[in-house]
Design a protein around this motif. Structure first.
Motif, PDB file in Angstrom:
ATOM      1  N   LYS A  80       0.820  -1.229   0.000  1.00  0.00           N
ATOM      2  CA  LYS A  80       0.000   0.000   0.000  1.00  0.00           C
ATOM      3  C   LYS A  80       0.844   1.266   0.000  1.00  0.00           C
ATOM      4  CE  LYS A  80      -2.709  -0.106   3.432  1.00  0.00           C
ATOM      5  NZ  LYS A  80      -3.663  -0.092   4.537  1.00  0.00           N
ATOM      6  N   ALA A  81       2.140   1.131   0.272  1.00  0.00           N
ATOM      7  CA  ALA A  81       3.057   2.271   0.385  1.00  0.00           C
ATOM      8  C   ALA A  81       2.459   3.440   1.172  1.00  0.00           C
ATOM      9  CB  ALA A  81       3.513   2.731  -0.995  1.00  0.00           C
ATOM     10  N   PRO A  82       2.390   3.308   2.490  1.00  0.00           N
ATOM     11  CA  PRO A  82       1.819   4.379   3.315  1.00  0.00           C
ATOM     12  C   PRO A  82       2.609   5.687   3.205  1.00  0.00           C
ATOM     13  CG  PRO A  82       2.987   2.765   4.677  1.00  0.00           C
ATOM     14  CD  PRO A  82       2.896   2.193   3.302  1.00  0.00           C
ATOM     15  N   ALA A  83       1.964   6.781   3.592  1.00  0.00           N
ATOM     16  CA  ALA A  83       2.639   8.085   3.585  1.00  0.00           C
ATOM     17  C   ALA A  83       3.672   8.122   4.708  1.00  0.00           C
ATOM     18  CB  ALA A  83       1.610   9.183   3.796  1.00  0.00           C
ATOM     19  N   VAL A  84       4.798   8.771   4.449  1.00  0.00           N
ATOM     20  CA  VAL A  84       5.838   8.923   5.469  1.00  0.00           C
ATOM     21  C   VAL A  84       5.817  10.365   5.985  1.00  0.00           C
ATOM     22  CG1 VAL A  84       8.335   8.909   5.875  1.00  0.00           C
ATOM     23  CG2 VAL A  84       7.292   7.107   4.489  1.00  0.00           C
ATOM     24  N   VAL A  85       5.812  10.514   7.307  1.00  0.00           N
ATOM     25  CA  VAL A  85       5.871  11.840   7.927  1.00  0.00           C
ATOM     26  C   VAL A  85       7.073  11.840   8.863  1.00  0.00           C
ATOM     27  CG1 VAL A  85       4.712  13.442   9.498  1.00  0.00           C
ATOM     28  CG2 VAL A  85       3.359  12.192   7.802  1.00  0.00           C
ATOM     29  N   SER A  86       8.123  12.569   8.486  1.00  0.00           N
ATOM     30  CA  SER A  86       9.316  12.583   9.333  1.00  0.00           C
ATOM     31  C   SER A  86       9.475  13.939  10.010  1.00  0.00           C
ATOM     32  CB  SER A  86      10.558  12.259   8.507  1.00  0.00           C
ATOM     33  OG  SER A  86      10.822  13.327   7.631  1.00  0.00           O
ATOM     34  N   TYR A  87      10.231  13.952  11.066  1.00  0.00           N
ATOM     35  CA  TYR A  87      10.464  15.190  11.815  1.00  0.00           C
ATOM     36  C   TYR A  87      11.742  15.016  12.621  1.00  0.00           C
ATOM     37  CZ  TYR A  87       9.118  12.602  15.921  1.00  0.00           C
ATOM     38  OH  TYR A  87       9.106  11.673  16.923  1.00  0.00           O
ATOM     39  N   ALA A 105       7.937  15.754   0.249  1.00  0.00           N
ATOM     40  CA  ALA A 105       6.644  15.471   0.888  1.00  0.00           C
ATOM     41  C   ALA A 105       6.777  14.750   2.225  1.00  0.00           C
ATOM     42  CB  ALA A 105       5.781  14.654  -0.063  1.00  0.00           C
ATOM     43  N   ASP A 106       7.833  13.956   2.381  1.00  0.00           N
ATOM     44  CA  ASP A 106       7.930  13.176   3.623  1.00  0.00           C
ATOM     45  C   ASP A 106       8.702  13.893   4.737  1.00  0.00           C
ATOM     46  OD1 ASP A 106      10.321  12.965   2.277  1.00  0.00           O
ATOM     47  OD2 ASP A 106      10.493  10.791   2.451  1.00  0.00           O
ATOM     48  N   VAL A 107       9.182  15.098   4.472  1.00  0.00           N
ATOM     49  CA  VAL A 107       9.903  15.854   5.504  1.00  0.00           C
ATOM     50  C   VAL A 107       9.049  17.023   5.988  1.00  0.00           C
ATOM     51  CG1 VAL A 107      11.971  17.211   6.017  1.00  0.00           C
ATOM     52  CG2 VAL A 107      12.136  15.252   4.481  1.00  0.00           C
ATOM     53  N   THR A 108       8.702  17.042   7.265  1.00  0.00           N
ATOM     54  CA  THR A 108       7.941  18.165   7.816  1.00  0.00           C
ATOM     55  C   THR A 108       8.923  19.158   8.441  1.00  0.00           C
ATOM     56  OG1 THR A 108       7.754  17.259  10.047  1.00  0.00           O
ATOM     57  CG2 THR A 108       6.069  16.584   8.465  1.00  0.00           C
ATOM     58  N   SER A 109       8.394  20.312   8.829  1.00  0.00           N
ATOM     59  CA  SER A 109       9.258  21.309   9.479  1.00  0.00           C
ATOM     60  C   SER A 109       9.226  21.162  10.996  1.00  0.00           C
ATOM     61  CB  SER A 109       8.796  22.712   9.078  1.00  0.00           C
ATOM     62  OG  SER A 109       7.449  22.870   9.468  1.00  0.00           O
ATOM     63  N   VAL A 110       8.615  20.077  11.483  1.00  0.00           N
ATOM     64  CA  VAL A 110       8.492  19.896  12.932  1.00  0.00           C
ATOM     65  C   VAL A 110       9.857  19.582  13.550  1.00  0.00           C
ATOM     66  CG1 VAL A 110       7.456  18.508  14.770  1.00  0.00           C
ATOM     67  CG2 VAL A 110       6.113  19.077  12.722  1.00  0.00           C
ATOM     68  N   VAL A 111      10.200  20.346  14.576  1.00  0.00           N
ATOM     69  CA  VAL A 111      11.445  20.109  15.310  1.00  0.00           C
ATOM     70  C   VAL A 111      11.110  19.993  16.795  1.00  0.00           C
ATOM     71  CG1 VAL A 111      13.706  21.033  15.941  1.00  0.00           C
ATOM     72  CG2 VAL A 111      12.834  21.384  13.619  1.00  0.00           C
ATOM     73  N   VAL A 112      11.317  18.807  17.358  1.00  0.00           N
ATOM     74  CA  VAL A 112      11.129  18.624  18.805  1.00  0.00           C
ATOM     75  C   VAL A 112      12.489  18.862  19.462  1.00  0.00           C
ATOM     76  CG1 VAL A 112      10.479  17.027  20.648  1.00  0.00           C
ATOM     77  CG2 VAL A 112       9.305  16.913  18.435  1.00  0.00           C
ATOM     78  N   PRO A 113      12.554  19.781  20.417  1.00  0.00           N
ATOM     79  CA  PRO A 113      13.848  20.037  21.056  1.00  0.00           C
ATOM     80  C   PRO A 113      14.245  18.893  21.990  1.00  0.00           C
ATOM     81  CG  PRO A 113      12.127  21.319  22.133  1.00  0.00           C
ATOM     82  CD  PRO A 113      11.478  20.622  20.967  1.00  0.00           C
ATOM     83  N   ALA A 114      15.534  18.689  22.139  1.00  0.00           N
ATOM     84  CA  ALA A 114      16.034  17.758  23.157  1.00  0.00           C
ATOM     85  C   ALA A 114      15.959  18.493  24.495  1.00  0.00           C
ATOM     86  CB  ALA A 114      17.471  17.375  22.845  1.00  0.00           C
ATOM     87  N   THR A 115      15.125  18.017  25.369  1.00  0.00           N
ATOM     88  CA  THR A 115      14.898  18.750  26.613  1.00  0.00           C
ATOM     89  C   THR A 115      14.488  17.823  27.755  1.00  0.00           C
ATOM     90  OG1 THR A 115      13.080  20.021  27.626  1.00  0.00           O
ATOM     91  CG2 THR A 115      12.804  19.443  25.374  1.00  0.00           C
TER      92      THR A 115
END
Ligand code: ATP
Ligand code: MG
Length: 247
Positions: free
Chosen positions: A166-173, A196-206
Motif C-alpha cells: 500500500k506504500a503508506p505516507a511517510v511523515v518525518s520530523y 513530501a515526507d519531511v515536515t518542518s516539525v522540530v522537537v527540542p532535546a529537553t
C-alpha cells in the motif's frame, strides 16, 4: 493506522507514539495504542499493566480476541493493547503464520470500528513485524535525529515503505534537536524543503520530554505550553492531514 517506526533504535518512536496519542485524544479521536515492542515502553508510559490477555499468539491467530485484550487508560479516549513477556515471541509467531506479512492488518480489522485512530509503537529494525506494520499503516511517523546521517535513515525507511503493497505516507520530523550545537543546526538546515515526507516539525532535546518516564504521561499533560508539546501538536496535525482523518 499510524505507525511510529524507524530502522534505528532510540530515536524517539515511543515518545512520539504516546504524545501523538495524547494529541489525537485531546482533539476528540478515540485512540488505541498498540504496543508491539516487547520492551513495553509505551505500555509503561500509559500506566497500563504489562499483561496481554490471551498472550501474543492469541492476538495474532485468535478470532476477535484482540477486543478482550484492549485496556483502558486514565485518559478516557486512549486505550492500550499492552506488550508483555509473550510479545518477545511476536516475530516467531508471525514467521510460522500463514500470510505472515498480513497478520497485524488482519488483527486490526476486528477492531477498527471501535477506534478512530490506531497508533502502533514498533521496535527498530526491518523485521517481519515491521513488514506487517508497514503493510497495515496509512501513515508512518519517522523520528530523525539531527545528524548528517538522518537523511540516510529516512531514505532507508522510505525505500522499505515504497516496497510495501500500500506504500503508506511517510511523515518525518526532527526528534531531539539541540540548537546550541552547530552540527544539529546544520543537519536541520540540510533537510530538504519541499520533500513530501519531511515536515518542518522540530522537537527540542529537553528534560521536559525526558520527564515522561518519571511522570508516566504525555508532555502536553504536564507541560502544555512547552516547545515540545507545541511541536508534537504540530506533528499530529501533519499526521492527521496525511491520514485524511475527518473530524
Ligand atoms: N526530545 C527529547 N528530549 C530529550 N529526551 C528525549 C526526547 N525524545 C526522546 N527522549 C528520550 O530518549 C530515549 C529514547 O526515546 P524513545 O524511547 O522514544 O525512542 P525509541 O525510538 O522508541 O527507542 P527504541 O528503539 O528503544 O524503541 C528515552 O529515554 C526518551 O525519554
Ligand atoms: Mg520505543
Amino acid at each position: 493506522m499510524i505507525a511510529a517506526y524507524s530502522v534505528k533504535g532510540g530515536v524517539g518512536k515511543t515518545t512520539a507514539a504516546v504524545n501523538l496519542a495524547w494529541e489525537a485524544a485531546s482533539r476528540g479521536f478515540r485512540v488505541l495504542v498498540w504496543d508491539v515492542d516487547a520492551q513495553g515502553s509505551a505500555t509503561y508510559l500509559l500506566r497500563v499493566k504489562p499483561k496481554l490477555r490471551g498472550g501474543t499468539a492469541d492476538l495474532i491467530h485468535g478470532e476477535s480476541k484482540i477486543r478482550k485484550a484492549v485496556r483502558e487508560t486514565e485518559n478516557p479516549r486512549i486505550w492500550v493493547l499492552p506488550a508483555d513477556q509473550s510479545s518477545r515471541d511476536l516475530e516467531l509467531i508471525l514467521n510460522s503464520s500463514k500470510k505472515s506479512t498480513q497478520r497485524i492488518e488482519k488483527a486490526l480489522g476486528d477492531i477498527t470500528d471501535q477506534f478512530d485512530v490506531v497508533i502502533l509503537d514498533c521496535p527498530p529494525g526491518a523485521s517481519l513485524l515491521a513488514e506487517n506494520v508497514l503493510r497495515a499503516a496509512d501513515v508512518v511517523v519517522v523520528p530523525l535525529q539531527p545528524s548528517p546521517l538522518s537523511l540516510r535513515a529516512l531514505d532507508q525507511v522510505a525505500a522499505i515503505v515504497a516496497g510495501t503493497p500500500k506504500a503508506p505516507a511517510v511523515v518525518s520530523y526532527i526528534s531531539m534537536a539541540d540548537r546550541r550545537r552547530g552540527g544539529h543546526r546544520a543537519a536541520i538546515q540540510q533537510l530538504p524543503e519541499g520533500r513530501a515526507d519531511v515536515t518542518s516539525v522540530v522537537v527540542p532535546a529537553t528534560v521536559v520530554v525526558e520527564k515522561m518516564g518519571e511522570l508516566r504521561s504525555a508532555v502536553a499533560e504536564y507541560a502544555p505550553r512547552s516547545e515540545a508539546a507545541v511541536a508534537y501538536a504540530q506533528l499530529w496535525r501533519a499526521v492527521e492531514k496525511r491520514a485524511k482523518l475527518d473530524k
